[in-house]
Design an enzyme around this catalytic site. Structure first.
Site, PDB file in Angstrom:
ATOM      1  CB  VAL A   1     -72.254 -18.477  69.403  1.00 35.25           C
ATOM      2  CG1 VAL A   1     -71.884 -19.226  70.666  1.00 35.25           C
ATOM      3  CG2 VAL A   1     -72.774 -19.421  68.323  1.00 35.25           C
TER       4      VAL A   1
ATOM      5  CG  HIS B   1     -69.082 -11.116  71.627  1.00 32.44           C
ATOM      6  ND1 HIS B   1     -69.925 -10.210  71.054  1.00 32.44           N
ATOM      7  CD2 HIS B   1     -68.654 -11.914  70.610  1.00 32.44           C
ATOM      8  CE1 HIS B   1     -70.003 -10.435  69.740  1.00 32.44           C
ATOM      9  NE2 HIS B   1     -69.240 -11.472  69.460  1.00 32.44           N
TER      10      HIS B   1
ATOM     11  CD  GLU C   1     -71.947  -8.475  73.139  1.00 30.25           C
ATOM     12  OE1 GLU C   1     -70.812  -8.254  72.686  1.00 30.25           O
ATOM     13  OE2 GLU C   1     -72.700  -9.332  72.692  1.00 30.25           O
TER      14      GLU C   1
ATOM     15  NE  ARG D   1     -72.908  -9.209  65.733  1.00 28.12           N
ATOM     16  CZ  ARG D   1     -71.716  -9.822  65.690  1.00 28.12           C
ATOM     17  NH1 ARG D   1     -71.448 -10.836  66.493  1.00 28.12           N
ATOM     18  NH2 ARG D   1     -70.805  -9.421  64.829  1.00 28.12           N
TER      19      ARG D   1
ATOM     20  CB  SER E   1     -67.934 -18.142  70.927  1.00 29.07           C
ATOM     21  OG  SER E   1     -68.345 -17.414  69.790  1.00 29.07           O
TER      22      SER E   1
END
Lengths: 319, 319
Positions: A222, A272, A253, A224, A274
């Site tokens: 979580v 992405h 991303e 990078r 979280s």
């Protein structure tokens, strides 16, 4: 004193900045126009934290913002030698994402322990298949990254009875130094990455690392994306070196529909998200407004990024 | 004194009973042969707790086991008026299932909060769709069932920052009585059922109850299937009276492939596995062996089932 100019890197008006009406001039820039507007700005608010534009546009010399705030936990997209060498203060969204990310990690760990992805798959197939699951209490986790996010993950997992080892760059008090990572990882059921992306951490989770883990271990990132060598993780899962993994962050991303990562066996892919619980944008806006008030009053900004390390200071490390 | 006879309701040898060699005669029965063997048994070990055979075979008068132990938390499949009226002591597997079930519930709550089923569905479709999720800390849960399982669920959820109200049959100390349930449920984000199945609780989660909940609420049943009126729950989900639900227990188990429950929107179906972490059968066997040693020594068995209530006593209720 003239009214300070806040330049916002984002195309949409950010929430809560209306509260600064009369106390600041708020302007907006996108990636294309940023370079031309930096010289007139006192403060740069990086609302679109997925952009590399700051690094590309930052002026080597001449007028530039005295303060840059990013609405994210990580500062890796911002930092460049010119910014690091400048007197500009950089701050991040400390306090906003820690608890949501820790809850998300606890949810992933429990989902793996309780075999939830398989349960959902069997439900689609209308098949009743009883399985034994894993007890979480007494299992072992290694959390890589001893900043506020890693600490919050440790706190929640510890509350669920997990034995947690926290690994930072340097050993201190109850935190292990990076030299202990291999040994700890070899005995872990769960390896969680919540480390900042720096030149030292890039690619640290690679084939060599996954080869150290137990076949029953799970890896969760979580932090990078570039901390993980994605092909190596996919390989480790296909060869069953480890039992499962979850990535919330990726080299690129958004992950494109043709990425091979979507259907690696045992890999849980999430977009992405979280740290993003309902209301997060409002909380980020409120945080910036309150920091602005301190800055405008001439007070120091807490927890500014340590340019040499590439991340904000940890509470127990003398700066 | 002759060597006591332990009759095991199960077709396979149960683990750990070999340790009683020389101290007990161990015999096995199945549903068909149980009635004929009960008269010669001193102890009945109900290993196959999904069977109704004990209720059907229990003798009204005459010789019968002095002790019945079930390798389950719930005792509903055992109890009948004849057994309740007899001097036979009934015990359950207290201590084995509480923590696994509580972890399972925490996993379900986090999976719902973090929208995990939808993440897995989007992954299958290779679609990157960022969503905001829910913060768990500060949310409200009502746990129905104030026995050891409900208490353990409360403990784990509380550790995750959830405000938990525990509801039992009668109010006492920090436990709410059933008369508070409607009011508490109306304000809850999570309603968790861990109650025993008795004539009072059968069907208590019905259309009327689901109509009280918030549209954002989730319902989880890890108690016994017949506590939920399954058609009413399916209806409540289809009409979006509530946001989601998870059932680990059902009116009929195993759930057949033609059951409409498999694809009710927002319903997570799992095959009665919440308490079954690796090693559970060994732990149940060890528990029975150690209880047998007390019984054979003439010591009283703790936590015997209260026949009038239909479940073992709670720690803080005078028996």
């Amino acid at each position: 004193m003239t009214t300070p100019v806040i330049l916002v890197l984002d195309t949409d008006p950010s929430p809560r900045l209306g509260r600064l009406t009369g106390r600041a001039v708020v302007r907006y820039a996108d990636e294309r126009t940023l370079a031309g507007q930096l010289a007139d700005a006192d403060v740069l608010l990086v609302w679109d934290f997925t952009s590399d534009a700051v690094r590309e546009a930052w002026p080597g010399d001449g007028p530039r913002p005295r303060w840059v705030h990013t609405a994210s936990a990580g500062v890796d997209r911002l930092l460049c030698p010119e910014l690091a060498a400048s007197p500009t203060v950089v701050t991040n969204a400390r306090g906003v994402f820690e608890l949501p990310i820790a809850e998300y990690v606890a949810g992933l760990v429990l989902a793996f322990a309780k075999d939830l992805p398989r349960t959902l798959e069997l439900q689609r197939q209308r098949r009743w298949r009883h399985r034994e699951t894993r007890g979480l209490a007494g299992s072992r986790a290694v959390v890589v990254g001893a900043g506020p996010v890693g600490r919050e993950i440790m706190r929640l997992l510890h509350g669920l009875g997990v034995q947690v080892a926290l690994v930072g760059r340097t050993a201190r008090r109850t935190i292990h130094g990076i030299e202990d990572l291999d040994r700890l990882a070899a005995g872990a059921d769960w390896v969680v990455c919540a480390a900042p992306l720096t030149e030292e951490t890039r690619g640290m989770f690679d084939a060599r690392f996954f080869g150290l883990l137990q076949p029953s271990a799970h890896f969760i990132n979580v932090g990078r994306g570039p901390l993980t060598v994605e092909e190596d993780l996919a390989d480790a899962l296909r060869r069953r070196w480890i039992a499962g993994a979850a990535l919330d962050v990726f080299q690129e991303e958004p992950l494109g529909p043709s990425s091979p990562l979507w259907d690696v066996p045992g890999l849980l892919v999430s977009p992405h998200m979280s740290g993003d619980t309902a209301g997060w944008r409002d909380r980020l806006g409120e945080q910036f407004v309150s920091m602005y008030e301190r800055w405008a009053a001439g007070e120091p900004l807490p927890d500014a990024v340590d340019m040499a390390r590439g991340y904000p200071p940890s509470p127990d490390v003398p700066s």
